[in-house]
Design a protein around this motif. Structure first.
Motif, PDB file in Angstrom:
ATOM      1  N   GLN A   1      16.092  -7.784  -1.759  1.00 43.92           N
ATOM      2  CA  GLN A   1      17.540  -7.732  -1.549  1.00 43.92           C
ATOM      3  C   GLN A   1      18.294  -7.413  -2.838  1.00 43.92           C
ATOM      4  OE1 GLN A   1      18.827  -7.848   1.639  1.00 43.92           O
ATOM      5  NE2 GLN A   1      20.558  -6.969   0.536  1.00 43.92           N
ATOM      6  N   ALA A   2      17.855  -7.950  -3.969  1.00 47.22           N
ATOM      7  CA  ALA A   2      18.538  -7.678  -5.239  1.00 47.22           C
ATOM      8  C   ALA A   2      18.465  -6.196  -5.594  1.00 47.22           C
ATOM      9  CB  ALA A   2      17.925  -8.519  -6.361  1.00 47.22           C
ATOM     10  N   ARG A   3      17.309  -5.578  -5.390  1.00 45.55           N
ATOM     11  CA  ARG A   3      17.157  -4.150  -5.682  1.00 45.55           C
ATOM     12  C   ARG A   3      17.952  -3.291  -4.702  1.00 45.55           C
ATOM     13  NH1 ARG A   3      12.809  -6.765  -7.466  1.00 45.55           N
ATOM     14  NH2 ARG A   3      11.858  -6.097  -9.435  1.00 45.55           N
ATOM     15  N   LEU A   4      17.951  -3.662  -3.436  1.00 40.51           N
ATOM     16  CA  LEU A   4      18.739  -2.931  -2.447  1.00 40.51           C
ATOM     17  C   LEU A   4      20.232  -3.019  -2.767  1.00 40.51           C
ATOM     18  CD1 LEU A   4      16.801  -3.959   0.778  1.00 40.51           C
ATOM     19  CD2 LEU A   4      16.867  -1.677  -0.267  1.00 40.51           C
ATOM     20  N   ASP A   5      20.682  -4.203  -3.170  1.00 42.60           N
ATOM     21  CA  ASP A   5      22.092  -4.374  -3.531  1.00 42.60           C
ATOM     22  C   ASP A   5      22.445  -3.549  -4.768  1.00 42.60           C
ATOM     23  OD1 ASP A   5      22.396  -6.125  -1.405  1.00 42.60           O
ATOM     24  OD2 ASP A   5      22.352  -7.937  -2.660  1.00 42.60           O
TER      25      ASP A   5
ATOM     26  N   HIS B   1       8.568   3.041 -10.678  1.00 37.92           N
ATOM     27  CA  HIS B   1       8.568   1.583 -10.599  1.00 37.92           C
ATOM     28  C   HIS B   1       8.191   1.208  -9.168  1.00 37.92           C
ATOM     29  CE1 HIS B   1      10.719   1.153 -14.463  1.00 37.92           C
ATOM     30  NE2 HIS B   1      11.236   2.308 -14.109  1.00 37.92           N
ATOM     31  N   PRO B   2       6.906   1.146  -8.880  1.00 36.49           N
ATOM     32  CA  PRO B   2       6.459   0.931  -7.498  1.00 36.49           C
ATOM     33  C   PRO B   2       6.639  -0.511  -7.041  1.00 36.49           C
ATOM     34  CG  PRO B   2       4.582   1.043  -8.953  1.00 36.49           C
ATOM     35  CD  PRO B   2       5.790   1.318  -9.792  1.00 36.49           C
TER      36      PRO B   2
ATOM     37  N   SER C   1       3.965   6.157  -5.466  1.00 34.18           N
ATOM     38  CA  SER C   1       4.017   6.460  -6.896  1.00 34.18           C
ATOM     39  C   SER C   1       2.817   7.285  -7.332  1.00 34.18           C
ATOM     40  CB  SER C   1       4.123   5.178  -7.722  1.00 34.18           C
ATOM     41  OG  SER C   1       3.000   4.363  -7.516  1.00 34.18           O
ATOM     42  N   ALA C   2       1.663   7.023  -6.758  1.00 32.64           N
ATOM     43  CA  ALA C   2       0.479   7.809  -7.119  1.00 32.64           C
ATOM     44  C   ALA C   2       0.621   9.241  -6.632  1.00 32.64           C
ATOM     45  CB  ALA C   2      -0.773   7.164  -6.527  1.00 32.64           C
TER      46      ALA C   2
ATOM     47  N   ALA D   1       0.840  -1.202   0.000  1.00 31.96           N
ATOM     48  CA  ALA D   1       0.000   0.000   0.000  1.00 31.96           C
ATOM     49  C   ALA D   1       0.872   1.247   0.000  1.00 31.96           C
ATOM     50  CB  ALA D   1      -0.931  -0.011   1.210  1.00 31.96           C
ATOM     51  N   MET D   2       2.003   1.196   0.717  1.00 31.00           N
ATOM     52  CA  MET D   2       2.901   2.346   0.770  1.00 31.00           C
ATOM     53  C   MET D   2       3.498   2.618  -0.615  1.00 31.00           C
ATOM     54  SD  MET D   2       6.300   3.026   3.051  1.00 31.00           S
ATOM     55  CE  MET D   2       5.436   3.271   4.577  1.00 31.00           C
TER      56      MET D   2
END
Length: 125
Positions: A26-30, A20-21, A9-10, A3-4
């Motif tokens: 972990q892959a994105r954080l890395d 890109h909501p 993005s809205a 929901a956050m």
């Protein structure tokens, strides 16, 4: 999608190509950490900022950022290796360009934030 993330993005009112909501796994954080690590060097950040204004070869980047040819070449190699810049050949010259709009906006926002820090201008949305 959380929901956050939907609200974020809205609330930003960004076109789909800019937002890109996705909740950061972990892959994105890395991947983001790797990008921020590359931005943490003043010379690399300056080179990327210069490239947000258009393509350039090594000579132009040296003249604009004031670093040595060796330093600029080494930083460009790191930026290229990590995928933050692309290259193309123009005769014997190698022309560098920033990889994508997300990175260009991130660099610009970092410099804008720094401007507030340096000048004392109050923060804004």
């Amino acid at each position: 999608m959380t929901a956050m993330a939907k609200k974020s993005s809205a609330a930003q009112g960004l076109p789909a190509s800019l937002a890109h909501p996705v909740a950061p796994d972990q892959a994105r954080l890395d991947a983001a950490t790797s990008t921020f690590r590359m931005l943490s060097d003043p010379t690399r950040l300056h080179i990327l900022w210069l490239l947000t204004h258009g393509e350039a070869d090594v000579t132009a980047l040296i003249e604009s950022c004031g670093a040595s040819r060796t330093a600029v070449s080494q930083h460009l190699a790191k930026l290229r290796f990590t995928g933050l810049v692309d290259t193309r050949k123009d005769g014997r010259r190698v022309i560098y360009r920033i990889r994508d709009g997300h990175l260009a906006r991130l660099v610009g926002e970092g410099i804008n934030h720094a401007d507030h820090v340096v000048t004392g201008e109050p923060p804004h949305e």
